[in-house]
Write a protein that holds these residues in place. Structure first.
Motif, PDB file in Angstrom:
ATOM      1  N   THR A  73      47.990  42.359  45.643  1.00 55.51           N
ATOM      2  CA  THR A  73      48.579  42.498  46.984  1.00 55.51           C
ATOM      3  C   THR A  73      47.623  43.163  47.976  1.00 55.51           C
ATOM      4  N   SER A  74      46.405  43.440  47.551  1.00 55.95           N
ATOM      5  CA  SER A  74      45.432  44.109  48.415  1.00 55.95           C
ATOM      6  C   SER A  74      45.153  43.277  49.668  1.00 55.95           C
ATOM      7  N   ARG A  75      45.131  43.949  50.811  1.00 55.58           N
ATOM      8  CA  ARG A  75      44.835  43.254  52.068  1.00 55.58           C
ATOM      9  C   ARG A  75      43.338  43.083  52.283  1.00 55.58           C
ATOM     10  N   THR A  76      42.534  43.809  51.512  1.00 55.47           N
ATOM     11  CA  THR A  76      41.083  43.718  51.678  1.00 55.47           C
ATOM     12  C   THR A  76      40.458  42.691  50.732  1.00 55.47           C
ATOM     13  N   ALA A  77      41.120  42.416  49.618  1.00 60.15           N
ATOM     14  CA  ALA A  77      40.597  41.426  48.670  1.00 60.15           C
ATOM     15  C   ALA A  77      40.811  40.022  49.218  1.00 60.15           C
ATOM     16  N   GLY A  78      39.805  39.177  49.084  1.00 61.83           N
ATOM     17  CA  GLY A  78      39.896  37.816  49.593  1.00 61.83           C
ATOM     18  C   GLY A  78      40.702  36.906  48.674  1.00 61.83           C
ATOM     19  N   LYS A  79      41.035  35.722  49.203  1.00 60.30           N
ATOM     20  CA  LYS A  79      41.806  34.757  48.412  1.00 60.30           C
ATOM     21  C   LYS A  79      41.053  34.330  47.164  1.00 60.30           C
ATOM     22  N   ALA A  80      39.730  34.158  47.304  1.00 58.55           N
ATOM     23  CA  ALA A  80      38.940  33.709  46.159  1.00 58.55           C
ATOM     24  C   ALA A  80      38.987  34.726  45.029  1.00 58.55           C
ATOM     25  N   ALA A  81      38.876  35.996  45.387  1.00 52.81           N
ATOM     26  CA  ALA A  81      38.896  37.050  44.362  1.00 52.81           C
ATOM     27  C   ALA A  81      40.253  37.105  43.668  1.00 52.81           C
ATOM     28  N   LYS A  82      41.321  36.981  44.441  1.00 43.86           N
ATOM     29  CA  LYS A  82      42.658  36.993  43.840  1.00 43.86           C
ATOM     30  C   LYS A  82      42.866  35.762  42.958  1.00 43.86           C
ATOM     31  N   GLY A  83      42.352  34.627  43.429  1.00 41.13           N
ATOM     32  CA  GLY A  83      42.464  33.404  42.641  1.00 41.13           C
ATOM     33  C   GLY A  83      41.735  33.510  41.316  1.00 41.13           C
ATOM     34  N   GLU A  84      40.547  34.115  41.335  1.00 39.40           N
ATOM     35  CA  GLU A  84      39.784  34.300  40.099  1.00 39.40           C
ATOM     36  C   GLU A  84      40.509  35.240  39.143  1.00 39.40           C
ATOM     37  N   LEU A  85      41.115  36.293  39.693  1.00 39.22           N
ATOM     38  CA  LEU A  85      41.859  37.227  38.850  1.00 39.22           C
ATOM     39  C   LEU A  85      43.034  36.521  38.180  1.00 39.22           C
ATOM     40  N   LEU A  86      43.765  35.736  38.948  1.00 45.44           N
ATOM     41  CA  LEU A  86      44.904  35.010  38.389  1.00 45.44           C
ATOM     42  C   LEU A  86      44.456  33.979  37.356  1.00 45.44           C
ATOM     43  N   SER A  87      43.318  33.342  37.610  1.00 46.19           N
ATOM     44  CA  SER A  87      42.805  32.373  36.656  1.00 46.19           C
ATOM     45  C   SER A  87      42.469  33.038  35.324  1.00 46.19           C
ATOM     46  N   SER A  88      41.916  34.248  35.398  1.00 45.25           N
ATOM     47  CA  SER A  88      41.594  34.970  34.171  1.00 45.25           C
ATOM     48  C   SER A  88      42.858  35.403  33.432  1.00 45.25           C
ATOM     49  N   LEU A  89      43.939  35.647  34.180  1.00 42.82           N
ATOM     50  CA  LEU A  89      45.192  36.084  33.563  1.00 42.82           C
ATOM     51  C   LEU A  89      46.010  34.912  33.024  1.00 42.82           C
ATOM     52  N   LEU A  90      46.041  33.816  33.780  1.00 44.54           N
ATOM     53  CA  LEU A  90      46.951  32.723  33.455  1.00 44.54           C
ATOM     54  C   LEU A  90      46.269  31.476  32.920  1.00 44.54           C
ATOM     55  N   GLY A  91      45.000  31.292  33.249  1.00 45.92           N
ATOM     56  CA  GLY A  91      44.303  30.080  32.853  1.00 45.92           C
ATOM     57  C   GLY A  91      44.319  29.861  31.350  1.00 45.92           C
ATOM     58  N   GLY A  92      44.863  28.717  30.925  1.00 50.78           N
ATOM     59  CA  GLY A  92      44.932  28.409  29.511  1.00 50.78           C
ATOM     60  C   GLY A  92      46.061  29.112  28.781  1.00 50.78           C
ATOM     61  N   ARG A  93      46.732  30.040  29.439  1.00 51.46           N
ATOM     62  CA  ARG A  93      47.831  30.779  28.802  1.00 51.46           C
ATOM     63  C   ARG A  93      49.190  30.398  29.365  1.00 51.46           C
ATOM     64  N   ALA A  94      49.203  29.785  30.535  1.00 52.56           N
ATOM     65  CA  ALA A  94      50.457  29.420  31.192  1.00 52.56           C
ATOM     66  C   ALA A  94      50.404  27.957  31.607  1.00 52.56           C
ATOM     67  N   ASN A  95      51.552  27.395  31.856  1.00 53.64           N
ATOM     68  CA  ASN A  95      51.630  26.024  32.344  1.00 53.64           C
ATOM     69  C   ASN A  95      50.888  25.906  33.671  1.00 53.64           C
ATOM     70  N   ALA A  96      50.300  24.748  33.909  1.00 58.27           N
ATOM     71  CA  ALA A  96      49.539  24.539  35.137  1.00 58.27           C
ATOM     72  C   ALA A  96      50.403  24.734  36.373  1.00 58.27           C
ATOM     73  N   ALA A  97      51.667  24.331  36.296  1.00 56.33           N
ATOM     74  CA  ALA A  97      52.571  24.508  37.440  1.00 56.33           C
ATOM     75  C   ALA A  97      52.800  25.984  37.712  1.00 56.33           C
ATOM     76  N   THR A  98      52.940  26.785  36.665  1.00 57.08           N
ATOM     77  CA  THR A  98      53.103  28.229  36.842  1.00 57.08           C
ATOM     78  C   THR A  98      51.899  28.819  37.546  1.00 57.08           C
ATOM     79  N   GLU A  99      50.725  28.437  37.112  1.00 56.22           N
ATOM     80  CA  GLU A  99      49.500  28.970  37.706  1.00 56.22           C
ATOM     81  C   GLU A  99      49.395  28.582  39.176  1.00 56.22           C
ATOM     82  N   ARG A 100      49.741  27.337  39.499  1.00 52.02           N
ATOM     83  CA  ARG A 100      49.676  26.904  40.901  1.00 52.02           C
ATOM     84  C   ARG A 100      50.682  27.671  41.752  1.00 52.02           C
TER      85      ARG A 100
END
Length: 272
Positions: free
Chosen positions: A143-170
């Motif tokens: 929820t950081s206002r200073t972190a960019g979308k790309a950084a948040k997307g990478e964090l989520l990819s590391s958390l959910l990528g390959g572990r959750a359904n693709a629809a969940t990740e999107r």
């Protein structure tokens, strides 16, 4: 979105989306991505969404403008949906963007449903919400206002990528990178309700001291379905502080008590 005109417009748009995605030739996941892209554009371009929702302009003229703007950028299916949206009347311009976001999320959930994975997506959304609630650091990062979308997307990819359904990740990625003024918790709750609505089910958050057995889950689900008169999706959580009992929350209503007591009480109420 509370005003009557916007509610009617959204209901009509959902019907059009359901009709379109009933066709096997429509890629619901692609449709979701394209609707999300249109949502992002109109969220940024205030003047454009005002033009597309101006009640003084004929609906066909607005639909033609949308066709020119998005033609060649998105599929004809997406253009059909957007054209129908701008022909409708909206209580305020922002409601159009809310509706587009709703349709994008619904299209992703439809893709999951078509793949037989809707239950998985519902459970993953719930579990992710619990993880966020329990980790102050993770919530702050997402929820950081200073972190960019790309950084948040990478964090989520590391958390959910390959572990959750693709629809969940999107769904989660769009929510985190484009919250549009909502809290993360509110956004996840909204997604969970939308997922439950795909099968006309209500979500019951069940907290127990120990994991429930399959039999207990089935009996509890059946009892709650009888009580509320509709199917229930159980989001299960374990909390030792429940002290051997169970806590069930359905919307704003909370039921506390032991599993056997509640099932017996539900049966008595139905019998009476």
């Amino acid at each position: 979105m509370t005003a009557g005109a916007s509610r009617q417009a959204l209901a009509a748009a959902r019907e059009r989306l359901d009709a379109l995605t009933d066709s096997t030739s429509v890629d619901a996941a692609q449709l979701a991505d394209e609707l999300a892209a249109v949502t992002a554009l109109l969220n940024r371009e205030v003047s454009l969404r005002r033009v597309l929702t101006d009640p003084a302009q004929p609906g066909e003229a607005k639909a033609e403008l949308a066709g020119r703007l998005f033609g060649g950028q998105v599929s004809s299916t997406t253009i059909d949906l957007v054209s129908g949206l701008v022909r409708s009347r909206w209580s305020q311009p922002r409601d159009l963007v809310d509706a587009l976001e709703d349709l994008a999320n619904t299209a992703d959930l439809t893709a999951a449903q078509q793949a037989g994975a809707l239950d998985d997506v519902e459970d993953e959304l719930f579990r992710f919400g619990r993880i966020v609630t329990s980790s102050t650091e993770l919530r702050a990062a997402l929820t950081s206002r200073t972190a960019g979308k790309a950084a948040k997307g990478e964090l989520l990819s590391s958390l959910l990528g390959g572990r959750a359904n693709a629809a969940t990740e999107r769904l989660v990625t769009r929510l985190v990178t484009a919250p549009r003024g909502r809290s993360l918790e509110a956004g996840l709750e909204s997604l969970s309700k939308l997922a439950a609505a795909r099968r006309d089910r209500t979500v019951a958050v069940v907290t127990s001291a120990v994991p429930l057995s399959d039999g207990q889950k089935q009996r509890l689900g059946a009892a709650l379905a009888k009580l509320y008169g509709r199917q229930m999706h159980l989001n299960l959580d374990v909390d030792p502080e429940v002290l051997g009992g169970i806590r069930v929350q359905v919307g704003d209503e909370v039921i506390n008590g032991s599993i056997s007591d509640r099932i017996e009480d539900a049966s008595r109420r139905m019998a009476g």
